[in-house]
Design a protein around this motif. Structure first.
Motif, mmCIF file in Angstrom:
data_model
loop_
_atom_site.group_PDB
_atom_site.id
_atom_site.type_symbol
_atom_site.label_atom_id
_atom_site.label_comp_id
_atom_site.label_asym_id
_atom_site.label_seq_id
_atom_site.Cartn_x
_atom_site.Cartn_y
_atom_site.Cartn_z
ATOM 1 N N GLY A 110 40.565 26.388 30.839
ATOM 2 C CA GLY A 110 39.615 27.894 31.118
ATOM 3 C C GLY A 110 38.616 27.329 32.510
ATOM 4 N N HIS A 111 39.127 26.789 33.060
ATOM 5 C CA HIS A 111 38.183 26.089 34.746
ATOM 6 C C HIS A 111 39.513 26.758 35.473
ATOM 7 N N HIS A 112 41.070 26.446 34.910
ATOM 8 C CA HIS A 112 41.618 27.487 36.081
ATOM 9 C C HIS A 112 41.929 28.598 35.921
ATOM 10 N N PHE A 113 42.401 28.707 34.922
ATOM 11 C CA PHE A 113 42.334 30.174 34.533
ATOM 12 C C PHE A 113 40.511 31.391 34.889
ATOM 13 N N THR A 114 39.482 30.642 34.781
ATOM 14 C CA THR A 114 38.520 31.844 35.145
ATOM 15 C C THR A 114 38.177 31.705 36.961
ATOM 16 N N SER A 115 38.924 30.754 37.238
ATOM 17 C CA SER A 115 37.928 30.046 38.927
ATOM 18 C C SER A 115 38.919 31.240 39.535
ATOM 19 N N VAL A 116 40.757 31.845 39.052
ATOM 20 C CA VAL A 116 41.537 32.159 39.627
ATOM 21 C C VAL A 116 41.482 33.855 39.186
ATOM 22 N N ALA A 117 41.043 33.723 38.085
ATOM 23 C CA ALA A 117 40.363 35.460 37.482
ATOM 24 C C ALA A 117 39.053 35.945 37.582
ATOM 25 N N GLY A 118 38.779 36.434 39.281
ATOM 26 C CA GLY A 118 37.737 36.171 40.102
ATOM 27 C C GLY A 118 37.032 38.096 39.698
ATOM 28 N N ALA A 119 37.503 38.999 40.812
ATOM 29 C CA ALA A 119 36.886 40.266 40.916
ATOM 30 C C ALA A 119 38.084 40.849 41.123
ATOM 31 N N ALA A 120 39.501 40.012 42.048
ATOM 32 C CA ALA A 120 40.733 40.441 42.896
ATOM 33 C C ALA A 120 41.355 41.071 41.207
ATOM 34 N N PRO A 121 42.055 40.732 40.506
ATOM 35 C CA PRO A 121 42.789 41.200 39.331
ATOM 36 C C PRO A 121 42.295 42.385 38.746
ATOM 37 N N ILE A 122 40.948 42.671 38.627
ATOM 38 C CA ILE A 122 40.053 43.872 38.291
ATOM 39 C C ILE A 122 40.531 44.866 40.035
ATOM 40 N N VAL A 123 39.992 44.795 40.718
ATOM 41 C CA VAL A 123 39.595 45.482 41.854
ATOM 42 C C VAL A 123 41.075 46.662 42.681
ATOM 43 N N GLY A 124 42.067 44.712 42.482
ATOM 44 C CA GLY A 124 42.918 45.300 43.237
ATOM 45 C C GLY A 124 44.030 46.820 42.282
ATOM 46 N N PRO A 125 44.377 46.161 41.265
ATOM 47 C CA PRO A 125 44.812 47.314 40.566
ATOM 48 C C PRO A 125 44.140 48.336 39.919
ATOM 49 N N ALA A 126 42.640 48.320 39.799
ATOM 50 C CA ALA A 126 41.822 49.790 39.735
ATOM 51 C C ALA A 126 42.152 50.539 40.943
ATOM 52 N N VAL A 127 42.448 50.480 42.088
ATOM 53 C CA VAL A 127 43.016 50.641 43.547
ATOM 54 C C VAL A 127 44.420 51.079 43.572
ATOM 55 N N ALA A 128 44.867 50.449 43.004
ATOM 56 C CA ALA A 128 46.331 50.343 43.300
ATOM 57 C C ALA A 128 47.113 51.605 42.728
ATOM 58 N N VAL A 129 46.603 51.522 41.731
ATOM 59 C CA VAL A 129 47.074 53.047 40.712
ATOM 60 C C VAL A 129 46.857 54.154 41.943
ATOM 61 N N ILE A 130 46.308 54.018 42.762
ATOM 62 C CA ILE A 130 46.035 55.972 43.305
ATOM 63 C C ILE A 130 47.697 56.005 43.276
ATOM 64 N N TRP A 131 48.549 55.063 43.763
ATOM 65 C CA TRP A 131 49.765 55.293 43.137
ATOM 66 C C TRP A 131 50.660 55.895 42.382
ATOM 67 N N GLY A 132 49.998 55.500 41.130
ATOM 68 C CA GLY A 132 50.081 55.727 39.760
ATOM 69 C C GLY A 132 50.002 54.605 39.020
ATOM 70 N N TRP A 133 50.117 54.595 37.080
ATOM 71 C CA TRP A 133 49.539 53.540 37.126
ATOM 72 C C TRP A 133 51.825 52.548 36.680
#
Length: 558
Positions: A59-82
């Motif tokens: 739980g510590h490790h997962f939530t420490s690494v799973a910040g906003a980035a795994p949301i922001v990055g994919p949600a920006v990159a879909v501009i090239w298509g899903w």
């Protein structure tokens, strides 16, 4: 195409990766030893070195690494298509992120829980260590300064999220006492924590807490940023069992519940992938997908920041070496599921293609907003929850993970200053309070020194985060590869990901270098050159070491 198909293929692939590939890596490559005495036992101090149940540590490790980035990055990159985003997230998680995160925990635990920067000095050279630690410092500076801006923006945009975001801190403090002081059953404590958190989420919309637009001479956003850094200052010095572990643990549970809610809503609503699989009509000014896709999506596929967490806090709490597979690889799988949810929310969470195109009118659009609003559309349509409650649920999820990453990031930055104090013989820098003052002070200096009274200075260097972060992942894989060669084990499973990453990252740095020059952005141009030179120097040092070790091995064989 139905979003259900994407969901089932993605989750199925991640599950198979953990069941089979991580088992192979654990047994044949890292060769985990259940009897190895981990640093958590060797140096147990009740503050940073604490032997921890693998589920709590996950739980510590997962939530420490799973910040906003795994949301922001994919949600920006879909501009090239899903399609490209989906493939990179799933394949990257299985063959890149899992091996990287798992390997960083193993390498650090095998070397007295040293950070990847300090470890580089042992396995490569002192010169490589000095350069590597500068790159690490830059990544942490970016993460801490920018995530403060992201959280502040979410708290301003979603006042219904303020109560649950801050209320969970009190819940986490109580959970820490119940687990470590009262020795209560973990399952009972977990149920209590989840009920308390979701009660706060459902109460939140009824008790919105809005920060005034101006607080004295500061804006509302700047006020939140100062509050967040004051909190991070205190949280980063507390013993890990008091707040960091229990907060991360309960956040890990709520993320899987939140993802469960999201995926259940997908099954019930059966939304279509409104966005194109490959977008052939990207907005003007959108950069080339290759190599930018592979640095736009970092967390969720592979991220150098994960290596900092793995070797900075996680390895200090590892109870058994065999726990590293579950904590590290499965932690990467958990983040992959979050990135997959972000892709679905940002491409199937819209009524029409025209509506999606209106949001993605320029590169950089989408992000957390697309995840929250698109996900709320799916949840409200599939489960019948109100749009406001659905949006609050997802906004709280994003805030909590950005917050836990920031907590860990400031602690890691404190470790960097303390390691510098150790390396260069600066005694006062080895102590917790001075090192934490330097860590928070550096972030605040960037936030307000470069950004002015709004405190958004971190956003100035954020364009370099993707490349610097992926560079760090490649260099971490290099260090792990050197260790494997020293032990006489196959390095192909780390070598292929690191070569791919270094090629894509250096290519992206060169693309950005031209862009910064054309835009006359001399500050970012200078930083880009610094990062590029650092990448080349460390890569050359590690390559030289690898070649020397392989020559020595061949000489011994003959």
């Amino acid at each position: 195409m139905s979003a259900i198909v994407l969901m089932l293929v993605g989750l199925g692939g991640l599950a198979l990766g953990f069941i089979f590939y991580s088992k192979f890596i654990a047994e044949k490559i890292y060769q985990l030893d259940p009897d190895f005495k981990t640093p958590a036992h060797e140096f147990e101090d009740g503050v940073d070195y604490v032997p921890t149940n693998k589920f709590i540590l996950w739980g510590h490790h997962f939530t420490s690494v799973a910040g906003a980035a795994p949301i922001v990055g994919p949600a920006v990159a879909v501009i090239w298509g899903w399609g490209p985003a989906f493939l990179w997230v799933i394949l990257g998680t299985i063959f890149f992120a899992g091996v990287h995160d798992f390997g960083a925990i193993w390498a650090s635990a095998r070397n007295k829980a040293k950070s990847m920067g300090a470890l580089t000095g042992d396995v490569v050279s002192a010169r490589a260590r000095s350069i590597f630690m500068i790159v690490i410092f830059l990544v942490l500076l970016m993460v801490n300064a920018v995530f403060a801006v992201v959280i502040a923006g979410l708290l301003i945009s979603y006042p219904s999220a303020v109560l649950p975001v801050w209320g969970i801190i009190l819940v986490a403090l109580l959970i820490g006492q119940l687990i470590y002081r009262q020795k209560m059953n973990l399952m009972a404590v977990s149920i209590f924590g989840v009920i308390a958190l979701y009660a706060l989420i459902f109460i939140g919309p009824s008790v919105p807490l809005e920060m005034p637009s101006e607080v004295g001479f500061l804006s509302g956003t700047a006020t939140w940023i100062i509050i967040l850094f004051a909190y991070a200052f205190v949280a980063s010095m507390l013993p890990v069992w008091v707040l960091l572990q229990p907060r991360d643990y309960i956040n890990g549970i709520q993320l899987f519940i939140g993802l469960g809610v999201m995926y259940l809503a997908v099954l019930l609503l059966n939304p279509s992938m409104v966005a194109p699989m490959v977008n052939e009509s990207v907005p003007e000014g959108t950069p080339s997908m290759i190599p930018l896709l592979f640095v736009t999506i970092a967390c969720g596929a592979i991220s150098g920041f994960h290596g900092l967490v793995s070797s900075g806090t996680t390895s200090k709490q590892l109870n058994k070496e065999t726990d590293a597979r579950f904590v590290g690889y499965f932690g990467a799988v958990g983040e992959g599921t979050l990135a997959l949810a972000a892709i679905i929310a940002a491409t199937a969470g819209f009524a029409t293609l025209a509506e999606w195109e209106s949001l993605y009118a320029s590169f950089g659009a989408g992000g957390v907003g697309a995840f929250v609003e698109g996900g709320a559309y799916i949840i409200s349509g599939g489960l019948g929850l109100s749009q406001e409650v659905s949006a609050t649920l997802l906004a709280v999820m994003a805030c909590l993970f950005a917050g836990t990453t920031m907590d860990t990031g400031v602690r890691l930055q404190r470790y960097i200053f303390q390691e510098w104090g150790q390396i260069y013989g600066i005694d006062w820098m080895k102590k917790n309070i001075p090192a934490t003052v330097l860590a928070v002070g550096a972030c605040m200096l960037l936030a307000f020194g470069a950004g002015g009274p709004d405190g958004d200075g971190g956003m100035l260097i954020w364009p370099l985060f993707g490349t610097t972060n992926q560079l760090l992942a490649g260099l971490t894989l290099l260090v792990i590869s050197v260790m494997l060669v020293r032990l006489g084990r196959p390095m192909i499973y780390t070598l292929v990901p690191l070569v791919f990453l270094l090629v894509m990252t250096i290519s992206a740095l060169l693309v950005q270098l031209v862009d910064f020059y054309n835009d006359g952005n001399w500050f970012l141009l200078f930083l880009d050159v610094v990062v590029l030179v650092a990448a080349i120097l460390v890569a050359l040092e590690c390559t030289s070491t690898l070649m020397r070790l392989r020559r020595e091995a061949k000489t011994q064989e003959s």
